[in-house]
Design a protein around this motif. Sequence first.
Motif, PDB file in Angstrom:
ATOM      1  N   THR A 130       0.887  -1.125  -0.212  1.00  0.00           N
ATOM      2  CA  THR A 130      -0.040   0.103  -0.099  1.00  0.00           C
ATOM      3  C   THR A 130       0.902   1.287   0.039  1.00  0.00           C
ATOM      4  O   THR A 130       0.651   2.192  -0.893  1.00  0.00           O
ATOM      5  N   ASP A 160      -8.120  -3.765  -1.745  1.00  0.00           N
ATOM      6  CA  ASP A 160      -7.704  -4.469  -0.353  1.00  0.00           C
ATOM      7  C   ASP A 160      -9.082  -4.197   0.584  1.00  0.00           C
ATOM      8  O   ASP A 160      -9.214  -2.721   0.524  1.00  0.00           O
ATOM      9  N   GLN A 203      -9.018  -3.928   3.415  1.00  0.00           N
ATOM     10  CA  GLN A 203      -8.528  -3.182   4.690  1.00  0.00           C
ATOM     11  C   GLN A 203      -8.876  -1.494   4.223  1.00  0.00           C
ATOM     12  O   GLN A 203      -8.713  -0.560   5.098  1.00  0.00           O
ATOM     13  N   ASN A 208      -6.562   0.412   3.277  1.00  0.00           N
ATOM     14  CA  ASN A 208      -5.509   1.340   3.676  1.00  0.00           C
ATOM     15  C   ASN A 208      -5.137   2.458   2.467  1.00  0.00           C
ATOM     16  O   ASN A 208      -4.689   3.465   2.812  1.00  0.00           O
ATOM     17  N   ASP A 247      -3.677  -1.690  -5.838  1.00  0.00           N
ATOM     18  CA  ASP A 247      -3.090  -2.050  -4.509  1.00  0.00           C
ATOM     19  C   ASP A 247      -3.774  -3.500  -4.142  1.00  0.00           C
ATOM     20  O   ASP A 247      -4.905  -3.314  -3.789  1.00  0.00           O
TER      21      ASP A 247
HETATM   22 MG    MG Z   1      -1.768  -3.039   2.031  1.00  0.00          MG
END
Ligand code: MG
Length: 328
Positions: free
Chosen positions: A85, A108, A110, A112, A195
Amino acid sequence: MNSFVPQNPADNADVSRETSPGAYGDLLGDSRETPAGSNYGVPDTPLARAAHAAMAVRGHDEVWPRPAACRVIGVANQKGGVGKTTTTVNIAAALAMHGQRVLVVDLDPQGNASTALGMERDTQTRSIYHCLVEDEEIRKLAQPVPDIPNLWCAPATIDLAGAEIELVSLVAREARLKRAFAAYDTSDLDYILIDCPPSLGLLTVNAMVACDEVMIPIQCEYYALEGLGQLLRNVELVQSHLNPGLAVSTILLTMYDGRTRLSQQVADEVRSHFKETVLDTLIPRSVRVSEAPSYGQSVMTYDPASTGAVAYLEAAREIAHRARAIAG
Ligand code: MG
Ligand code: ATP
């Protein structure tokens, strides 16, 4: 075909964020002048000035060569926390700051990269999930990145966590992202950086099917090469069955600590295996790099003079200039 360009870069001026004073505490300060001769039409904000200062660190406002066609680069490594990331966000920011038009796709769950690029993310946010599962147009969900003209991000929301399962029952489940890219004329873009999550599941496969190049960040730590064979085998599988044009074009050594012999050993080993696929530039371990995301920024804007920002600038310059290399 619709033209890609999600929004006019000039609109960036309208999406400036509230940022705590702390975010600017160590920036170059309001007294520092915008470098002369700038030609990006950058809004007069602290972040925009900092972005220009990053170029001034290099001594000149250099515009890098634009690729003949949009380069789609997936940033992948199923090992967690290796700098995927951080690399995506900072390479994208550096490219955009040097005249390239760049879209970051956050694949992703997440999220991020979305956070680091200051994306709005709430329950109403249309995200890359809606693109993959509900055929939403990427152009509609991509948001301009605050204070960095020429940079957009298609954000991820937590919905994406369920996408791996939801995708299974969909037609051409491995090619949903490719289809989304193909639906648009991307001739207005120079780079799309994807990413990837830390897994080799359907999301990463979608990235590999949609991209031309894979960039692998490798952390200069013990176990750095663990799992790399499996990643390369997956690239080969996608190459032979789904995307013959796919190549591992770039390996980037991250979190290099010059004080340890281990970092040097890992770097040497990776270079001896992958030769010219490895960028000359090493990304050092740097506190400023790890601080930047908490302010919703790349290190390129958070502290453009820091060693991490300068290294990412150099790495992006190499990517922009080098011919595509294939991992042996
Ligand atoms: Mg990452
Ligand atoms: P994940 O697999 O969870 O998606 P990742 O591969 O995307 O992780 P990052 O999130 O980019 O890895 O980095 C992992 C952690 O290391 C983060 O806290 C990040 O801020 C930090 N980090 C990344 N690069 C550097 C660096 N050069 N110097 C210091 N810290 C770094």
